[in-house]
Write a protein that holds these residues in place. Structure first.
Motif, PDB file in Angstrom:
ATOM      1  N   ALA A   1       0.830  -1.204   0.000  1.00 39.55           N
ATOM      2  CA  ALA A   1       0.000   0.000   0.000  1.00 39.55           C
ATOM      3  C   ALA A   1       0.868   1.259   0.000  1.00 39.55           C
ATOM      4  CB  ALA A   1      -0.921  -0.011   1.215  1.00 39.55           C
ATOM      5  N   SER A   2       1.914   1.251   0.805  1.00 43.34           N
ATOM      6  CA  SER A   2       2.782   2.425   0.871  1.00 43.34           C
ATOM      7  C   SER A   2       3.544   2.621  -0.433  1.00 43.34           C
ATOM      8  CB  SER A   2       3.777   2.297   2.016  1.00 43.34           C
ATOM      9  OG  SER A   2       3.099   2.242   3.229  1.00 43.34           O
TER      10      SER A   2
ATOM     11  N   LYS B   1       2.500   1.861  -3.384  1.00 42.43           N
ATOM     12  CA  LYS B   1       1.531   2.454  -4.303  1.00 42.43           C
ATOM     13  C   LYS B   1       1.384   3.942  -4.007  1.00 42.43           C
ATOM     14  CE  LYS B   1       0.178  -0.307  -7.349  1.00 42.43           C
ATOM     15  NZ  LYS B   1       0.803   0.071  -8.621  1.00 42.43           N
ATOM     16  N   GLN B   2       1.293   4.236  -2.714  1.00 38.43           N
ATOM     17  CA  GLN B   2       1.089   5.623  -2.289  1.00 38.43           C
ATOM     18  C   GLN B   2       2.284   6.475  -2.714  1.00 38.43           C
ATOM     19  OE1 GLN B   2       1.101   5.924   1.958  1.00 38.43           O
ATOM     20  NE2 GLN B   2       0.989   8.164   1.894  1.00 38.43           N
TER      21      GLN B   2
END
Ligand SMILES: Nc1ncnc2c1ncn2[C@@H]1O[C@H](COP(=O)(O)OP(=O)(O)OP(=O)(O)O)[C@@H](O)[C@H]1O
Ligand SMILES: [Mg+2]
Lengths: 279, 251
Positions: free
Chosen positions: B180-181, B183-184
Motif C-alpha cells: 500500500a505504501s 503504491k502511495q
C-alpha cells in the motif's frame, strides 16, 4: 571545614559554574558527532600542554590551548578518513600525551613544583583567577552564539553527515569548529577540574540528558544545567569532605548519570500498561 | 553551448573509492534532460549508489567530466547540491536519537536556507507541505528513532522534497515499504513529476516496481551501464531476464 574569604568563595563558585557550562555545552555536540574518543585524547593533550606551560613558566592555559589546537589539527583530517585506523592512532597518541605530561611535570621549576603539578592533575578550584572567569565567560558567550547561528547545520550533521553534506552543508568545517571549541573548553577548565578528569565533565552531563529527552533542543538546554549542578554540588562536596574538586565533580556527575540510567523513561518498557491489560 | 540543455551530463566517468585500486563504476556516459523520470536498476553491488553519489558529488570521480545543471560537479558541489534532493539507502538509526521528525525534514532545507540565516515561516510551510505529501504529518513531533522502517523512509523522502529540488535522487526508496505504501509513494512521485517538472532518478533492484511515469530505464551491471533505453524496450529484453534470473519483466 575552614573559613574562606567570601570573594574567594564567590570566585570559586563562579568558576565551577562556568566550567560546568562550557564543558557540558560542547559535550552535547561531541557525544552526538562521535567525537568522544578524539575529545578524550584532546583533554589529555591539554593536560600535557598545561604541564608544558608550567615547565617553561607560562600560563598553563596557554600551553593547554596550544596543545589541544595542535591535536585538533592533526586529528581533524583523521576523523574524515574512515579507512585510517583512527582508534589505533588515538590510542597511540593518548599514551604519548600522558608520557609527555609526566615528563613535563617532572621538570617544573621551583620548590612548590609538586603542589602545582598536582593542581593541574586533580584540579583546584581556589587557583581560579578573575582572568580565568573572564575567559570562561567569553567562551560561554561564544559557544552560545555559535550554536544559535549554526543550529540548523549542526542538527543536520548530527542526524546524518552524508545527508547533511548532500543538502549543501560543508560538514568538515563544523567538525573542525566543534573539535576546536572542545579544545578550548577543556583548556579553560583544566585548572578547575584537573586534566585527568575534565573530559568526564564533557561526557557525563550530556549522556545524562540523553536519557530523558528525544528533542535535541531540550538536550542542549538540560545538558548545561546538569553540568552546572554537578559542578556546584561537587564543589560543595569537596569543601565538606576535602576531596579534590575534580574528583568530587566527576563523582557527582557519575552518580547523576547512574540515577538517570536507572530512571530513564527511554528504557522503561511500559510494564504498568501490560499489567492493566492482563488485569 | 549544447551542454546546457542537459540536466545531467556524464562523460567517461570513472569513480574509485578511497584506498581502492579498481574503479567501482567506469566508462559511464549519461545524458539526462530536464523533466526525465528514470529508473536505474541492477543487482547488488552493481554500482547504483555509487552512480548517484557521483552525480551529487559526495564521491569524486577520478576520470572523465561530469555536469549537473550545466555546472561542473567537482567545482560547484555545494551549489548544485542545494537543488538536489537525495534519499539515502537504508541506514541504521539509533533508537535513542534525539531528533524530532519535523526537524529532520527541515534539515533538508539547510543548504537552501543558507549559512547565517534562520528558518522562516515559508520554510516551515514547505516542511508541513512535504510531510503532508507523504502522509506523515501526524509524526511531526515524534522522535525519529521510534519510527518503523517504512515510516522512516517516508520521512527521508519528505526531507528531500522539502528542499524543493530540481533533481531528485532516490536510492531504493521502496525497500521498506509495504504494498500500500509503495503504491502511495509511487502515486506521489508520479504526481510530483507531473506537477513540478522535476527530474527524478530512482534506483531499485526490483524490476517489478518501475513507476508508471518512468519512461526510461538504465541497467547497471558490474559498474557499467549495459543498457539504456525506453521502458518497453528494456523490460522486453533477454539480458534483463538473465540478470534477474527470470525474476523480472512482469510489469
Ligand atoms: N566505501 C566503499 N569502499 C570500497 N568499496 C565500496 C564502498 N562502497 C561500495 N563499494 C563497492 O562498490 C561496489 C558498488 O557498490 P554500490 O553501493 O554502488 O552498489 P549498489 O548497486 O548500490 O548495490 P546495492 O543494491 O546493494 O545497494 C560494490 O562492489 C561495493 O563492494
Ligand atoms: Mg546501493
Amino acid at each position: 571545614m575552614i573559613d574562606f574569604p567570601s570573594t574567594l568563595l564567590i570566585t570559586s563558585i563562579l568558576g565551577a559554574l562556568l566550567a560546568g557550562f562550557a564543558c557540558s555545552t560542547t559535550g552535547a555536540f561531541v557525544v552526538r558527532m562521535n567525537l568522544s574518543s578524539i575529545g578524550y585524547l584532546m583533554s589529555h593533550a591539554a593536560f600535557a600542554g598545561a604541564a608544558f606551560g608550567l615547565m617553561i613558566s607560562i600560563d598553563p592555559i596557554i600551553g593547554a590551548i596550544f596543545f589541544s589546537f595542535g591535536i585538533s589539527l592533526v586529528l581533524g583530517p583523521l576523523a574524515e578518513k574512515a579507512r585510517l585506523e583512527s582508534n589505533i592512532v588515538i590510542g597511540f597518541l593518548f599514551s604519548f600525551m600522558i608520557a609527555l605530561a609526566f615528563i613535563f611535570l617532572n621538570f617544573i621549576p621551583g620548590t612548590a613544583a609538586s603542589a602545582r603539578a598536582l593542581r593541574i592533575l586533580w584540579g583546584s578550584i581556589f587557583s581560579v583567577s578573575t582572568t580565568d572567569l573572564f575567559l570562561l565567560s567569553i567562551f560561554s558567550f561564544i559557544i552560545i552564539v555559535f550554536v544559535v547561528i549554526f543550529y540548523k547545520e549542526l542538527i543536520a550533521i548530527m542526524f546524518n553527515r552524508k545527508l547533511a553534506e548532500s543538502s549543501g552543508v560543508n560538514t568538515r568545517l563544523y567538525y573542525f569548529a566543534v573539535l576546536f571549541l572542545t579544545g578550548i573548553a577543556v583548556s579553560l577548565s583544566i585548572r578547575i577540574v584537573g586534566g585527568l578528569l575534565v573530559f568526564a565533565l564533557i561526557i557525563n552531563p550530556t549522556s545524562t540528558a540523553y536519557q530523558f529527552f528525544f528533542d535535541f533542543k531540550k538536550i542542549f538546554i538540560f545538558s548545561p544545567i546538569i553540568g552546572i549542578v554537578s559542578c556546584l554540588v561537587g564543589f560543595w562536596l569537596s569543601l565538606i569532605s576535602d576531596f579534590p574538586i575534580g574528583a568530587s565533580i566527576v563523582l557527582i556527575s557519575a552518580i547523576v548519570f547512574t540515577i538517570a540510567i536507572i530512571f530513564s523513561p527511554k528504557r522503561k518498557k511500559g510494564k504498568s500498561k501490560i499489567k492493566k491489560v492482563l488485569a | 553551448m549544447k551542454k546546457n540543455s542537459n540536466l545531467i551530463e556524464l562523460v567517461n566517468i570513472e569513480t574509485v573509492y578511497e584506498g581502492e585500486r579498481l574503479p567501482v563504476i567506469y566508462d559511464v556516459n549519461l545524458k539526462v534532460e530536464p523533466g526525465e523520470f528514470i529508473s536505474i536498476i541492477g543487482p547488488n553491488g552493481a554500482g547504483k549508489t555509487t552512480l548517484l553519489e557521483t552525480i551529487n558529488g559526495l564521491l569524486t570521480y577520478s576520470k572523465g567530466k561530469g555536469f549537473v545543471f550545466g555546472k561542473e560537479i567537482k567545482k560547484h558541489k555545494s551549489e548544485i547540491r542545494k537543488e538536489i534532493g537525495y534519499v539515502i539507502q537504508n541506514f541504521e538509526m539509533d533508537p535513542l536519537a534525539p531528533f524530532l521528525c519535523k526537524d529532520i525534514v527541515m534539515s533538508g532545507r539547510t543548504g537552501k536556507i543558507g549559512t547565517f540565516r534562520f528558518a522562516r515561516k515559508k520554510d516551515w510551510d514547505k516542511v508541513w507541505y512535504s510531510m503532508g505529501l507523504v502522509g506523515m504529518i501526524d509524526f511531526a513531533n515524534r522522535p525519529i528513532g521510534k519510527l518503523s522502517g517504512g515510516e522512516f523512509q517516508k520521512i527521508l523522502l519528505s526531507r528531500a522534497l522539502a528542499q524543493n529540488p530540481k533533481l531528485l535522487l532516490l536510492d531504493e526508496p521502496f525497500s521498506n515499504l509495504d504494498y500500500a505504501s509503495r503504491k502511495q509513494v509511487e502515486t506521489l512521485l508520479n504526481r510530483i513529476h507531473e506537477k513540478n517538472n522535476i527530474t527524478i532518478l530512482i534506483v531499485s533492484h526490483d524490476l517489478n516496481f518501475v513507476p508508471s511515469r518512468c519512461k526510461r530505464i538504465i541497467v547497471l551491471e558490474h559498474g557499467k551501464i549495459i543498457m539504456d533505453g525506453s521502458r518497453e524496450k528494456i523490460l522486453k529484453s533477454e539480458i534483463i531476464n538473465s540478470i534477474f534470473n527470470g525474476n523480472g519483466g512482469k510489469i
